[in-house]
Scaffold this motif. Sequence first.
Motif, short mmCIF file in Angstrom:
data_model
loop_
_atom_site.label_atom_id
_atom_site.label_comp_id
_atom_site.label_asym_id
_atom_site.label_seq_id
_atom_site.Cartn_x
_atom_site.Cartn_y
_atom_site.Cartn_z
N GLN A 181 16.33 42.48 51.99
CA GLN A 181 16.25 43.88 52.43
C GLN A 181 17.17 44.72 51.54
O GLN A 181 18.39 44.61 51.63
N LYS A 182 16.56 45.53 50.71
CA LYS A 182 17.34 46.37 49.80
C LYS A 182 18.03 47.48 50.59
O LYS A 182 17.45 48.06 51.50
N LEU A 183 19.28 47.76 50.22
CA LEU A 183 20.04 48.83 50.86
C LEU A 183 19.86 50.12 50.07
O LEU A 183 19.75 50.10 48.85
N LYS A 184 19.88 51.22 50.78
CA LYS A 184 19.85 52.52 50.11
C LYS A 184 21.28 52.83 49.69
O LYS A 184 22.19 52.79 50.50
N ILE A 185 21.46 53.11 48.40
CA ILE A 185 22.80 53.48 47.92
C ILE A 185 22.73 54.82 47.21
O ILE A 185 21.68 55.21 46.69
N ASP A 186 23.85 55.51 47.21
CA ASP A 186 23.96 56.81 46.56
C ASP A 186 24.06 56.59 45.04
O ASP A 186 25.03 56.01 44.55
N ALA A 187 23.07 57.04 44.29
CA ALA A 187 23.02 56.80 42.85
C ALA A 187 24.18 57.46 42.11
O ALA A 187 24.71 56.91 41.15
N ALA A 188 24.59 58.64 42.56
CA ALA A 188 25.70 59.34 41.89
C ALA A 188 27.00 58.57 42.04
O ALA A 188 27.76 58.42 41.08
N ILE A 189 27.26 58.06 43.23
CA ILE A 189 28.47 57.26 43.45
C ILE A 189 28.39 55.95 42.68
O ILE A 189 29.38 55.47 42.13
N TYR A 190 27.20 55.38 42.62
CA TYR A 190 27.02 54.12 41.89
C TYR A 190 27.35 54.29 40.41
O TYR A 190 27.93 53.41 39.79
N THR A 191 27.01 55.44 39.82
CA THR A 191 27.34 55.66 38.41
C THR A 191 28.86 55.72 38.23
O THR A 191 29.37 55.26 37.21
N TRP A 192 29.59 56.26 39.21
CA TRP A 192 31.05 56.27 39.14
C TRP A 192 31.59 54.84 39.17
O TRP A 192 32.54 54.50 38.48
N ARG A 193 30.97 53.96 39.96
CA ARG A 193 31.38 52.56 40.02
C ARG A 193 31.25 51.93 38.64
O ARG A 193 32.13 51.21 38.18
N HIS A 194 30.15 52.24 37.98
CA HIS A 194 29.91 51.69 36.65
C HIS A 194 30.96 52.20 35.65
O HIS A 194 31.49 51.43 34.84
N LEU A 195 31.31 53.47 35.72
CA LEU A 195 32.32 54.02 34.83
C LEU A 195 33.69 53.38 35.06
O LEU A 195 34.43 53.08 34.12
N ILE A 196 34.03 53.17 36.33
CA ILE A 196 35.31 52.54 36.65
C ILE A 196 35.33 51.10 36.14
O ILE A 196 36.33 50.64 35.58
N GLU A 197 34.22 50.39 36.32
CA GLU A 197 34.14 49.01 35.84
C GLU A 197 34.29 48.95 34.32
O GLU A 197 35.00 48.09 33.79
N ASN A 198 33.67 49.89 33.61
CA ASN A 198 33.81 49.95 32.16
C ASN A 198 35.25 50.23 31.75
O ASN A 198 35.75 49.68 30.77
N PHE A 199 35.95 51.08 32.52
CA PHE A 199 37.35 51.38 32.22
C PHE A 199 38.21 50.13 32.35
O PHE A 199 39.08 49.86 31.53
N PHE A 200 37.97 49.32 33.41
CA PHE A 200 38.74 48.09 33.58
C PHE A 200 38.45 47.12 32.44
O PHE A 200 39.35 46.39 31.99
N CYS A 201 37.22 47.09 31.95
CA CYS A 201 36.90 46.24 30.80
C CYS A 201 37.68 46.69 29.57
O CYS A 201 38.18 45.86 28.80
N LYS A 202 37.81 47.99 29.39
CA LYS A 202 38.59 48.50 28.26
C LYS A 202 40.07 48.18 28.42
O LYS A 202 40.76 47.89 27.44
N LEU A 203 40.58 48.23 29.65
CA LEU A 203 41.97 47.88 29.90
C LEU A 203 42.24 46.42 29.53
O LEU A 203 43.31 46.09 29.01
N LYS A 204 41.28 45.56 29.79
CA LYS A 204 41.46 44.14 29.51
C LYS A 204 41.48 43.83 28.03
O LYS A 204 41.85 42.74 27.62
N GLU A 205 41.11 44.81 27.18
CA GLU A 205 41.21 44.63 25.74
C GLU A 205 42.66 44.53 25.30
O GLU A 205 42.97 43.98 24.25
N PHE A 206 43.55 45.07 26.10
CA PHE A 206 44.98 45.01 25.81
C PHE A 206 45.50 43.68 26.33
O PHE A 206 45.58 43.45 27.54
N LYS A 207 45.85 42.81 25.41
CA LYS A 207 46.22 41.43 25.76
C LYS A 207 47.34 41.38 26.79
O LYS A 207 47.33 40.56 27.70
N ARG A 208 48.31 42.24 26.66
CA ARG A 208 49.46 42.21 27.55
C ARG A 208 49.06 42.50 29.00
O ARG A 208 49.64 41.96 29.94
N ILE A 209 48.05 43.33 29.18
CA ILE A 209 47.57 43.63 30.53
C ILE A 209 46.69 42.50 31.03
O ILE A 209 46.82 42.05 32.17
#
Length: 98
Positions: A45-73
């Motif tokens: 059963q697929k859930l209805k999700i807010d597409a605009a909020i979902y795009t923010w989730r994707h942007l935040i996830e991409n930011f954490f991926c960029k943070l992980k490029e810094f070895k010390r972090i």
Amino acid sequence: VPPLIDGIAFDGLIADKAFDSNALVAELNERGAKVVISQHPGRAQKLKIDAAIYTWRHLIENFFCKLKEFKRIAMRACKTDHSFAAMIYLAAAVINSR
């Protein structure tokens, strides 16, 4: 997840597929929280999700991926919480300046 969110008031949860469970969605619905969870492809059963909020989730996830490029972090090399937070602020400033 339930022990982590027990006693914490919030209006919604933005998460990825790892958090896509019927029990968690039911608990969030009981609380009246908005659910924005990337759904597992095999979900019956697929859930209805807010597409605009979902795009923010994707942007935040991409930011954490960029943070992980810094070895010390990524390796959590700092000895104290304050120095670790300072490294995150510094890395965020570098990412933002690109």
